[in-house]
Design an enzyme around this catalytic site. Structure first.
Site, PDB file in Angstrom:
ATOM      1  N   HIS A   1      19.863  -8.294 -57.093  1.00 60.74           N
ATOM      2  CA  HIS A   1      19.907  -9.473 -57.961  1.00 60.74           C
ATOM      3  C   HIS A   1      19.104 -10.591 -57.309  1.00 60.74           C
ATOM      4  CE1 HIS A   1      21.487 -12.046 -61.098  1.00 60.74           C
ATOM      5  NE2 HIS A   1      21.718 -12.965 -60.181  1.00 60.74           N
TER       6      HIS A   1
ATOM      7  N   ASP B   1      26.846  -7.946 -62.064  1.00 58.68           N
ATOM      8  CA  ASP B   1      26.688  -8.674 -60.794  1.00 58.68           C
ATOM      9  C   ASP B   1      27.998  -8.999 -60.082  1.00 58.68           C
ATOM     10  OD1 ASP B   1      23.933  -8.739 -61.386  1.00 58.68           O
ATOM     11  OD2 ASP B   1      24.186 -10.568 -62.547  1.00 58.68           O
TER      12      ASP B   1
END
Length: 199
Positions: free
Chosen positions: A112, A153
């Site tokens: 990410h 995430d």
């Protein structure tokens, strides 16, 4: 008689939705390795440049649609046949289905482009992340490599690397800084995770 070096090679499968620069970097990194290799690249976009990058590097390139991932189990069955040691999400935009998560526990990782838990979640990808960080006048950003769970995430963070943000930075210059961190660290962390699985 010596054992062939490829006999116990670890297998990596990469999922990507876009251009695939991270995927290409990972493929090239492991082409120099006798311990592991990328055996397939999957994309949910038929036009994604990542499929051509994989094909040009002699890696199996596979396109699939939403039904194949979430309903018909086609993607799961192919993964079961490939039996990867690690599944790597490199710019993959869909949430991973529960059946694959259950089949490959602790074997799916994502990168990410921010320091989680900040700037994560649905819609937080690519330039969206960098624009938000610049607009909020953050002093630093970075990358997070984490295990994948059923939420965007939110899986356990494995590794983070940081970069400073100057007043002159734009979303584009920040993106360039983040890409450098991704190219440097992502293959190395993948290698470390595979080595841990050997122990």
């Amino acid at each position: 008689m010596s054992t062939p070096t490829h006999f116990n090679k670890k297998k990596i499968v990469v999922f990507a939705s876009g251009s695939g620069t991270n995927a290409e970097n990972i493929i090239k990194f492991f082409k120099k390795s006798s311990d592991a290799s990328v055996v397939a690249v999957f994309s949910n976009k038929r036009s994604a440049k990542v499929l051509k990058r994989a094909h040009d590097l002699n890696v199996k390139a596979l396109h699939f649609d939403r039904d194949a991932l979430y309903n018909s189990y086609d993607v799961l069955h192919i993964l079961e046949d490939l039996s990867p040691d690690l599944i790597v999400l490199a710019g993959f935009m869909w949430i991973f289905p529960e059946d694959i998560l259950k089949q490959f526990p602790g074997k799916i990782v994502n990168i990410h482009p921010a320091l989680l838990p900040k700037y994560g979640g649905k819609g937080m990808y690519g330039m969206n992340v960098h624009k938000a960080i610049i607009e909020n006048k953050e002093k630093e950003s970075g990358i997070s490599i984490h295990f994948v769970n059923e939420n965007y995430d939110e899986g356990e963070v494995i590794f983070q690397a940081k970069t400073n943000i100057s007043e002159e930075d734009t979303p584009e210059t920040l993106a360039a800084k983040i890409h450098k961190l991704e190219y440097k660290h992502f293959p190395e962390i993948i290698q470390q995770l595979l080595q841990k699985k050997n122990k």
